[in-house]
Motif scaffolding. Structure first.
Motif, PDB file in Angstrom:
ATOM      1  N   VAL A 185      34.639  30.529  36.177  1.00 21.37           N
ATOM      2  CA  VAL A 185      34.974  31.955  36.361  1.00 21.37           C
ATOM      3  C   VAL A 185      35.345  32.200  37.817  1.00 21.37           C
ATOM      4  CG1 VAL A 185      34.053  34.312  36.362  1.00 21.37           C
ATOM      5  CG2 VAL A 185      33.582  32.804  34.429  1.00 21.37           C
ATOM      6  N   GLY A 186      34.538  31.611  38.720  1.00 26.92           N
ATOM      7  CA  GLY A 186      34.797  31.756  40.152  1.00 26.92           C
ATOM      8  C   GLY A 186      36.196  31.276  40.521  1.00 26.92           C
ATOM      9  N   GLN A 187      36.596  30.120  39.958  1.00 26.72           N
ATOM     10  CA  GLN A 187      37.920  29.571  40.253  1.00 26.72           C
ATOM     11  C   GLN A 187      39.025  30.497  39.762  1.00 26.72           C
ATOM     12  OE1 GLN A 187      38.650  26.693  42.089  1.00 26.72           O
ATOM     13  NE2 GLN A 187      36.477  27.004  42.540  1.00 26.72           N
ATOM     14  N   ILE A 188      38.793  31.057  38.566  1.00 25.97           N
ATOM     15  CA  ILE A 188      39.819  31.948  37.993  1.00 25.97           C
ATOM     16  C   ILE A 188      39.960  33.212  38.846  1.00 25.97           C
ATOM     17  CG2 ILE A 188      40.392  33.377  35.975  1.00 25.97           C
ATOM     18  CD1 ILE A 188      38.726  31.184  34.344  1.00 25.97           C
ATOM     19  N   MET A 189      38.806  33.767  39.255  1.00 28.50           N
ATOM     20  CA  MET A 189      38.853  34.978  40.069  1.00 28.50           C
ATOM     21  C   MET A 189      39.560  34.688  41.394  1.00 28.50           C
ATOM     22  SD  MET A 189      37.621  37.285  38.158  1.00 28.50           S
ATOM     23  CE  MET A 189      37.615  38.688  39.283  1.00 28.50           C
ATOM     24  N   LYS A 190      39.295  33.497  41.919  1.00 27.36           N
ATOM     25  CA  LYS A 190      39.888  33.114  43.197  1.00 27.36           C
ATOM     26  C   LYS A 190      41.413  33.034  43.064  1.00 27.36           C
ATOM     27  CE  LYS A 190      39.294  29.598  46.736  1.00 27.36           C
ATOM     28  NZ  LYS A 190      38.801  28.225  46.920  1.00 27.36           N
ATOM     29  N   GLN A 191      41.827  32.398  41.967  1.00 27.19           N
ATOM     30  CA  GLN A 191      43.264  32.241  41.784  1.00 27.19           C
ATOM     31  C   GLN A 191      43.964  33.578  41.574  1.00 27.19           C
ATOM     32  OE1 GLN A 191      45.616  29.618  38.990  1.00 27.19           O
ATOM     33  NE2 GLN A 191      44.085  28.142  39.733  1.00 27.19           N
ATOM     34  N   SER A 192      43.226  34.523  40.950  1.00 25.18           N
ATOM     35  CA  SER A 192      43.840  35.837  40.718  1.00 25.18           C
ATOM     36  C   SER A 192      43.641  36.761  41.925  1.00 25.18           C
ATOM     37  CB  SER A 192      43.235  36.476  39.469  1.00 25.18           C
ATOM     38  OG  SER A 192      41.934  36.967  39.771  1.00 25.18           O
ATOM     39  N   LYS A 193      43.125  36.209  42.999  1.00 24.68           N
ATOM     40  CA  LYS A 193      42.797  36.985  44.214  1.00 24.68           C
ATOM     41  C   LYS A 193      41.857  38.143  43.900  1.00 24.68           C
ATOM     42  CE  LYS A 193      46.964  35.754  46.780  1.00 24.68           C
ATOM     43  NZ  LYS A 193      47.823  35.186  45.670  1.00 24.68           N
ATOM     44  N   GLY A 194      40.929  37.899  42.989  1.00 25.37           N
ATOM     45  CA  GLY A 194      39.915  38.894  42.644  1.00 25.37           C
ATOM     46  C   GLY A 194      40.421  39.999  41.738  1.00 25.37           C
ATOM     47  N   LYS A 195      41.679  39.865  41.292  1.00 26.63           N
ATOM     48  CA  LYS A 195      42.248  40.986  40.547  1.00 26.63           C
ATOM     49  C   LYS A 195      42.085  40.896  39.033  1.00 26.63           C
ATOM     50  CE  LYS A 195      46.271  40.783  42.677  1.00 26.63           C
ATOM     51  NZ  LYS A 195      47.638  41.138  43.080  1.00 26.63           N
ATOM     52  N   ALA A 196      41.710  39.732  38.538  1.00 32.90           N
ATOM     53  CA  ALA A 196      41.543  39.604  37.087  1.00 32.90           C
ATOM     54  C   ALA A 196      40.337  40.411  36.629  1.00 32.90           C
ATOM     55  CB  ALA A 196      41.358  38.140  36.711  1.00 32.90           C
ATOM     56  N   ASN A 197      40.460  41.054  35.484  1.00 36.31           N
ATOM     57  CA  ASN A 197      39.341  41.813  34.936  1.00 36.31           C
ATOM     58  C   ASN A 197      38.242  40.829  34.539  1.00 36.31           C
ATOM     59  OD1 ASN A 197      37.629  42.884  32.840  1.00 36.31           O
ATOM     60  ND2 ASN A 197      39.011  44.648  32.788  1.00 36.31           N
ATOM     61  N   PRO A 198      37.060  40.897  35.199  1.00 33.07           N
ATOM     62  CA  PRO A 198      36.033  39.876  34.991  1.00 33.07           C
ATOM     63  C   PRO A 198      35.571  39.767  33.535  1.00 33.07           C
ATOM     64  CG  PRO A 198      35.482  41.275  36.862  1.00 33.07           C
ATOM     65  CD  PRO A 198      36.640  41.910  36.185  1.00 33.07           C
ATOM     66  N   ALA A 199      35.465  40.886  32.824  1.00 31.98           N
ATOM     67  CA  ALA A 199      35.009  40.847  31.434  1.00 31.98           C
ATOM     68  C   ALA A 199      36.015  40.083  30.573  1.00 31.98           C
ATOM     69  CB  ALA A 199      34.814  42.271  30.914  1.00 31.98           C
ATOM     70  N   MET A 200      37.318  40.338  30.842  1.00 32.96           N
ATOM     71  CA  MET A 200      38.354  39.655  30.055  1.00 32.96           C
ATOM     72  C   MET A 200      38.367  38.161  30.361  1.00 32.96           C
ATOM     73  SD  MET A 200      41.408  42.466  30.218  1.00 32.96           S
ATOM     74  CE  MET A 200      42.564  41.467  29.260  1.00 32.96           C
ATOM     75  N   VAL A 201      38.147  37.818  31.638  1.00 33.90           N
ATOM     76  CA  VAL A 201      38.093  36.413  32.034  1.00 33.90           C
ATOM     77  C   VAL A 201      36.979  35.709  31.251  1.00 33.90           C
ATOM     78  CG1 VAL A 201      37.522  34.817  33.910  1.00 33.90           C
ATOM     79  CG2 VAL A 201      39.073  36.738  34.332  1.00 33.90           C
TER      80      VAL A 201
END
Lengths: 96, 479
Positions: B454-470
């Motif tokens: 999850v951390g990697q995904i958030m990082k790649q999205s520059k924190g913009k991905a909706n965490p619940a959806m991730v």
């Protein structure tokens, strides 16, 4: 006698009055005479009479919260026995 | 031997009027010495004091806010004592008919409510300021007097000896300060001496009711000082009593540098104030209508406000207590929730990032570059899902610096949360492909590995991905 020599000495101390030893008796007598004179009033029946807080028939004399000029500092200090840098100067306060 | 501590406070609060209590001199703090003086406040012969109407109004306000009965007939008296901070050798105060009596204040200590009775509130004049020639009053050969403060209006709030220790005393004082600020009658700047307390303390054997001999500590002007001075004094008195000694009734001062209370031996020990009615001031008669009009003008007080925030906004008691500590904070909160912002989120932001930034720059909430309306807009962006809480922190910092609207910042910096499933899915897939080891670990039963992904995904999205959806997408792909 209501007032004793000790009372006179104490009141003199509290009022910062120096009374010569020879006059203490005189003042004790005079103060007692005042109180005896005032005692005449206690013979009156004051039941149902409201206590008097002030002798004038006035109440609620107020001032609006508006700034007025203060005194010039030089003038304010002009009667001070001692002054220093715009302050009133007073002698030692505490025993030490 | 075990003892009970008995504490009573006399709180002095300067009132925020423009002029002094009996003359038109200004009350402004910090003027050049002896420039705010006139014949009345210097006590020159033949002058006539006249009371400031605002002082009476403020004192009645304080009386009502502290649940007192207002005396409809009130008068002034002369309290005689010799001390050079009083130019008249008496202080104009109130003796037997103070403006307010028989009140109370409820305080919270360790989750318990305790009622502290208030004996009386009276009006009086403040004294002047002494500058001692030596380092302490005891070793000074002379003193300089500034009478600017002489005649500044004070109310003195006297409590019954209902407080049982340093913490209760501090909490009581904090609450008095809060209420005086709410009703807007004092600046309450303790560092300027606007608000200070004389603390009376005595000990008695546990279980007994007779009060012990007390010591009085004068002019404590910070919460910490009240607590430290009391803690020291309790220890000092305990030692004396344990050694079979007895306490001397006296006035002591708190020596901040030495961390101890020190006896003040005055030349004059006779505490005989010889009160007499002030012949130059006439009685103050207040009607029921006047009292009720002042009562109607009182703002919602901290206790009522706290209850409302708990009942209507679902705040916890702890949060509601913090939000209502000052009237400015409580009003900031009210403005924010009037914009339909989520109350709990607003409270969290106020106690979190906002408080941190305010403290960091020594600002009060009324000076905050982020207004209540702007904070509400930010909270609404989070609630709508436009930005994540994490991104919101970045946006908040930007708002703090620029005062800009959060929407403008979000748009300009491209911080809108990614809620497009396709876009998030693309990132999820690439992260899974790039991290075979954690993926294996997760599949082998190590649930913690998902956090890394999850951390990697958030990082790649520059924190913009909706965490619940991730979370949902990742789990769907791995499980």
């Amino acid at each position: 006698m209501k007032i004793t020599r000790k009372d006179v000495e104490n009141v003199a101390l509290l009022s910062r009055l120096e009374i010569p030893e020879a006059e203490v008796e005189t003042y004790t007598g005079q103060l007692n005479a005042f109180l005896e004179y005032a005692d005449v009033l206690t013979s009156l029946d004051t039941k149902g009479v409201e206590p008097t807080a002030h002798v004038l028939p006035l109440k609620n004399v107020f001032r609006a919260d508006e700034v007025k000029p203060s005194l010039d500092r030089e003038l304010a200090l002009s009667n001070a026995p001692e002054q220093e840098n715009g302050y009133f100067k007073v002698p030692k306060i505490m025993e030490g | 031997m075990s003892y009970e501590t008995v504490v009573g406070l006399e709180v002095h609060s300067e009132l925020k009027t423009n002029t002094k209590i009996f003359c038109g001199c200004p009350t402004t703090f910090g003027g050049e010495q002896n420039t705010h003086v006139c014949p009345v406040c210097l006590g020159l012969p033949g002058v006539l004091p006249v009371i400031n109407e605002k002082v009476v109004e403020f004192a009645i306000k304080a009386g009502l806010a502290l649940n007192c009965k207002i005396n409809k007939f009130s008068k002034f008296d002369r309290k005689n004592y010799y001390y050079p901070d009083l130019p008249k050798n008496f202080q104009t105060s109130q003796f037997d008919l103070p403006i307010a009596e028989h009140g109370y204040l409820d305080i919270e200590v360790n989750g318990q409510t305790k009622r502290i009775r208030i004996t009386r509130i009276h009006m009086e004049e403040d004294a002047g300021k002494l500058v001692h020639s030596g380092t302490t009053i005891n070793d000074s050969s002379s003193a300089c007097v500034d009478y600017n403060r002489t005649g500044v209006p004070l109310i003195e709030i006297v409590s019954e000896p209902d407080l049982s220790g340093p913490e209760e005393a501090r909490v009581y004082m904090e609450k008095i300060k809060s209420i005086l600020e709410y009703i807007d009658v004092s600046h309450c700047k303790m560092e300027e001496g606007n608000l200070r307390a004389d603390v009376n303390v005595s000990l008695r054997k546990t279980g007994t009711t007779k009060l012990g001999t007390k010591a009085e500590m004068k002019n404590l002007n910070s919460f910490k000082m009240i607590e430290s001075a009391l803690a020291y004094e309790i220890e000092r008195q305990t030692e004396i009593l344990d050694d079979g000694g007895h306490i001397v009734q006296e006035t002591r001062t708190w020596d901040e540098a030495k961390g101890m209370t020190v006896s003040m031996r005055t030349k004059e020990e006779a505490n005989d104030y010889r009160y007499l009615p002030e012949p130059d001031l006439v009685p103050i008669i207040t009607s029921d209508e006047q009292i009720e009009a002042i009562r109607a003008g009182l703002p919602e007080l901290p206790d009522a406000r706290k209850k409302r925030l708990m009942a209507d906004c679902g705040l916890s008691e702890y949060d509601a207590a913090i939000i209502t500590t000052t009237r400015q904070m409580a009003e900031y909160f009210d403005v924010a929730i009037a914009q339909k912002a989520d109350a709990k989120l607003v409270a969290n932001w106020m106690m979190g990032d906002l408080a941190k930034n305010l403290n960091g720059e020594g600002k009060s909430i009324s000076e905050s570059p982020v207004t209540a309306e702007r904070l509400a807009e930010l909270v609404n962006l989070i609630s709508k899902g436009t930005i994540s809480s994490k991104i919101a922190k970045t946006v908040f910092e930007e708002m703090w610096k620029t005062g800009d609207a959060p929407e403008k910042i979000v748009k300009e910096k491209g911080l809108v949360q990614i809620t497009d499933t396709k876009e998030i899915e693309g990132i999820v897939d690439s992260v899974i492909a790039a991290n075979p080891k954690p993926v294996e670990d997760y599949k082998a039963g190590n649930a913690k590995s998902i956090g890394f992904l999850v951390g990697q995904i958030m990082k790649q999205s520059k924190g913009k991905a909706n965490p619940a959806m991730v979370n949902d997408l990742l789990k769907a792909k791995l499980d």
